[in-house]
Design an enzyme around this catalytic site. Structure first.
Site, PDB file in Angstrom:
ATOM      1  N   LYS A 175       6.620  -3.064   1.897  1.00  0.00           N
ATOM      2  CA  LYS A 175       6.440  -4.517   1.978  1.00  0.00           C
ATOM      3  C   LYS A 175       7.296  -5.255   0.951  1.00  0.00           C
ATOM      4  CE  LYS A 175       1.791  -4.472   3.941  1.00  0.00           C
ATOM      5  NZ  LYS A 175       0.410  -4.984   3.852  1.00  0.00           N
ATOM      6  N   THR A 227       4.140  -2.191   7.039  1.00  0.00           N
ATOM      7  CA  THR A 227       3.055  -1.542   6.323  1.00  0.00           C
ATOM      8  C   THR A 227       3.611  -0.340   5.572  1.00  0.00           C
ATOM      9  OG1 THR A 227       2.529  -0.102   8.198  1.00  0.00           O
ATOM     10  CG2 THR A 227       1.387  -2.216   8.109  1.00  0.00           C
ATOM     11  N   GLY A 256       1.650  -2.788  -1.881  1.00  0.00           N
ATOM     12  CA  GLY A 256       1.874  -4.172  -1.513  1.00  0.00           C
ATOM     13  C   GLY A 256       0.617  -5.015  -1.488  1.00  0.00           C
ATOM     14  N   LYS A 301       2.538   4.172 -12.708  1.00  0.00           N
ATOM     15  CA  LYS A 301       2.788   3.191 -11.650  1.00  0.00           C
ATOM     16  C   LYS A 301       1.882   1.973 -11.814  1.00  0.00           C
ATOM     17  CE  LYS A 301       4.584   6.287  -8.074  1.00  0.00           C
ATOM     18  NZ  LYS A 301       4.381   6.804  -6.687  1.00  0.00           N
ATOM     19  N   ARG A 329      -4.570   6.013  -9.432  1.00  0.00           N
ATOM     20  CA  ARG A 329      -4.445   7.452  -9.705  1.00  0.00           C
ATOM     21  C   ARG A 329      -3.237   7.763 -10.579  1.00  0.00           C
ATOM     22  NH1 ARG A 329      -5.146   9.048  -3.451  1.00  0.00           N
ATOM     23  NH2 ARG A 329      -4.129   7.013  -3.346  1.00  0.00           N
ATOM     24  N   GLY A 360      -5.228   0.615  -6.885  1.00  0.00           N
ATOM     25  CA  GLY A 360      -4.007   0.846  -6.118  1.00  0.00           C
ATOM     26  C   GLY A 360      -2.905  -0.086  -6.561  1.00  0.00           C
TER      27      GLY A 360
END
Length: 284
Positions: free
Chosen positions: A78, A73, A143, A168, A164, A140
């Protein structure tokens, strides 16, 4: 054996006991897993880490002859652990995420059981609600986002992403071959811990909830008796809510089937553990 992570809970073991590790876990989950293993007489002991660990360090630990495997996790771990594994199943390669590693005679095998759990939860709630879900947004870029994207696209649902950190998000969207489009979104997938916080404090989240029909929350603050603000929002707005437990239970059963395959009991005898055994001893 008494460990400070286990408080007063006693864990029986001998010189042939194998260890299972996880990179996260609450006090309640530590006790739950060890009590289940003890009740099955499985010669396994479950531990979690109180600190962050790199993918390479974790893989080296899991390769130890006293280790059976581990749950993976955490942000990035991951996908980062994949290069350090000996074999990775096709599903884990396609989703870019491994959440289960099994040590078989010193070789590490990587699996993804999250996809099965997520698909089970979403299909169940679409069927039960009767809602038509044509598009989705994932909040988000960790993984879980790769897993959700893979499953939803295979279901014929158009997928995009928000988060956010836009840089990314853009990088992850390019990696997953996702296109950007505007809402309202039929399904909102939360792949972050943000439901533990007031939603007004989470950048861009209330915006993607506007007009949504269904919300899935990977986060489970309620398991530690904390408020789930996303669930509260859905109750107030009459939005269909899918709790993370609906994904966690089927993926956990599949994960523990992998961990328990070929395991011995505390006396050295072979154990045959069924899905029903896992449901009963883990009380799910």
């Amino acid at each position: 054996m008494n460990n400070k992570n286990l408080a007063s809970f006693s864990v029986p073991f001998n010189t042939t006991t194998l260890f299972l590790f996880s990179t996260s876990g609450s006090q309640s989950s530590i006790e739950k897993h060890n009590k289940a293993l003890h009740s099955l007489s499985a010669n396994l002991t479950y531990f979690t880490f109180p600190h962050k660990i790199s993918a390479k360090e974790y893989a080296n630990l899991l390769k130890s002859p006293i280790t059976r495997g581990g749950a993976v996790t955490g942000q990035g771990l991951k996908s980062e652990i994949i290069p350090f594994l000996d074999e990775t199943e096709a599903l884990a390669q396609n989703t870019g995420a491994v959440n289960t590693v099994v040590n078989r005679n010193g070789k590490l095998y990587g699996y993804n059981t999250d996809a099965f759990g997520f698909e089970t939860a979403v299909k169940k709630h679409i069927k039960e609600s009767g809602l038509e879900i044509n598009n989705a947004v994932i909040y988000g870029n960790g993984g879980v986002s790769g897993v959700a994207s893979y499953v939803l696209k295979n279901m014929g649902i158009n997928v995009t992403m928000r988060g956010r950190n836009q840089d990314k998000v853009n990088k992850k969207m390019k990696e997953l071959k996702l296109t950007d489009f505007s809402g309202p979104f039929d399904l909102v997938v939360n792949a972050t811990p943000m439901s533990s916080y007031q939603l007004s404090e989470v950048a861009g989240f209330l915006e993607i909830l506007d007009g949504s029909k269904m919300v899935f929350d990977h986060n489970m603050p309620e398991k530690d008796n904390k408020i789930n603000y996303l669930e509260q929002f859905c109750l107030k707005t009459n939005t269909h809510f899918i709790p993370g437990k609906e994904m966690y239970v089927p993926q956990m059963i599949k994960q523990w089937k992998l961990f328990m395959d070929g395991v011995q009991d505390i006396s050295g005898n072979a154990l045959e553990i069924s899905e029903d055994d896992i449901k009963r001893h883990w009380n799910v």
